[in-house]
Design a protein around this motif. Structure first.
Motif, PDB file in Angstrom:
ATOM      1  N   ARG A 114       0.898  -0.828   0.006  1.00 42.40           N
ATOM      2  CA  ARG A 114       0.079   0.007  -0.562  1.00 42.40           C
ATOM      3  C   ARG A 114       1.411   0.964  -0.004  1.00 42.40           C
ATOM      4  O   ARG A 114       0.536   1.943  -0.952  1.00 42.40           O
ATOM      5  N   ASP A 115       2.182   1.091   0.249  1.00 41.26           N
ATOM      6  CA  ASP A 115       2.780   1.828   0.870  1.00 41.26           C
ATOM      7  C   ASP A 115       3.594   2.271  -0.497  1.00 41.26           C
ATOM      8  O   ASP A 115       4.391   3.855  -0.698  1.00 41.26           O
ATOM      9  N   TYR A 116       3.918   1.212  -1.078  1.00 40.19           N
ATOM     10  CA  TYR A 116       5.201   1.746  -1.779  1.00 40.19           C
ATOM     11  C   TYR A 116       4.944   1.069  -3.426  1.00 40.19           C
ATOM     12  O   TYR A 116       5.726   1.169  -4.272  1.00 40.19           O
ATOM     13  N   ALA A 117       4.026   0.715  -3.168  1.00 40.65           N
ATOM     14  CA  ALA A 117       4.039  -0.471  -4.685  1.00 40.65           C
ATOM     15  C   ALA A 117       2.851   0.524  -6.453  1.00 40.65           C
ATOM     16  O   ALA A 117       1.827   0.999  -5.711  1.00 40.65           O
ATOM     17  N   GLU A 118       3.144   0.064  -7.486  1.00 41.02           N
ATOM     18  CA  GLU A 118       2.054   0.343  -8.257  1.00 41.02           C
ATOM     19  C   GLU A 118       1.571  -0.763  -8.409  1.00 41.02           C
ATOM     20  O   GLU A 118       2.023  -2.076  -8.595  1.00 41.02           O
ATOM     21  N   LEU A 119       0.093  -0.421  -7.483  1.00 45.73           N
ATOM     22  CA  LEU A 119      -0.885  -1.493  -7.560  1.00 45.73           C
ATOM     23  C   LEU A 119      -1.342  -1.627  -9.632  1.00 45.73           C
ATOM     24  O   LEU A 119      -1.440  -1.142 -10.221  1.00 45.73           O
TER      25      LEU A 119
END
Ligand SMILES: [Zn+2]
Ligand SMILES: [Zn+2]
Length: 233
Positions: A114-119
């Motif tokens: 949730r903090d780091y990924a391009e979903l």
């Protein structure tokens, strides 16, 4: 949905206890504050395969292996190093099958993503060969995927990709043998309807398995394939 009710009933009857030390858990997580902080994070790492850099030169982006042979996947997200508590949790999840282990691993990974990924549009857990699935009775990667899917509101596709070759356990093999062992292990029963997919596995060691799965997805026309793992060896 079933997991949801188990969560609601369990947390309303019993506040979470730490899986590792038995102490009082964080809200909605079976882990206490000190144990959470003791988990070994992956430090400076390759943006493609998440292998750890000993050299803390901040300009480094890709490791030597990825520069030499570009993997079939685009990015790897791996919050923790495969040692100590993480190794224990993954082993329990894989061989014990209790829901509380897959739930904790899923929550830890979902927080990081949730903090780091391009979903992505879809999550694809690495499938087990049907024979291995019958022996074990569950696919731990799918169980972790269900937790993340619910947390991040991303659907799971666990039907398009099939594990068609009953491969030897990768653990005992060298890196070269792992690549040979896993070659042509997967096939697509259907072309996934997504341009951006995340392959989910519990742990990444050489990356041979996810690389082979990413290869067939790319051949099928998927534009971006990321790898999500709870821990990087
Ligand atoms: Zn604890
Ligand atoms: Zn790399």
């Amino acid at each position: 949905m079933v997991n949801n009710w188990i969560d609601i009933i369990q947390y309303s009857l019993l506040p979470p206890n730490c899986i590792l030390c038995g102490g009082r858990g964080l809200a909605y997580m079976d882990l206490c504050q000190p144990c959470y902080h003791s988990l070994v994070r992956v430090g400076s790492h390759c943006i493609c395969c998440a292998s750890h850099f000993d050299n803390t030169d901040l300009n480094l982006q890709l490791c030597g292996d990825c520069l030499k042979n570009s993997p079939n996947f685009d990015k790897t997200y791996a919050p923790y190093s495969h040692q100590d508590a993480l190794r224990y949790l993954i082993n329990r999840c894989k061989f014990n099958g209790e829901y509380k282990y897959s739930r904790l691993l899923g929550l830890l990974l979902a927080d990081y993503l949730r903090d780091y990924a391009e979903l992505p549009e879809l999550i694809m857990p690495v499938p087990l060969h049907p024979k291995r699935y019958r022996q074990r009775g569950f696919n731990q990667t799918l169980e972790i995927a269900k937790v993340i899917s619910k947390k991040l509101a991303i659907p799971i596709d666990n039907t398009s990709c099939l594990h068609i070759k009953n491969t030897a356990h990768q653990v005992s093999l060298s890196a070269k043998q792992r690549h040979k062992n896993i070659k042509n292990a997967f096939a697509l029963a259907a072309i996934p309807v997504a341009q951006h997919i995340a392959i989910l596995d519990d742990v990444m060691t050489t990356g041979a398995t996810v690389n082979e799965m990413a290869r067939i997805l790319k051949v099928a026309g998927v534009q971006r394939v990321d790898v999500w793992v709870c821990a990087r060896a």
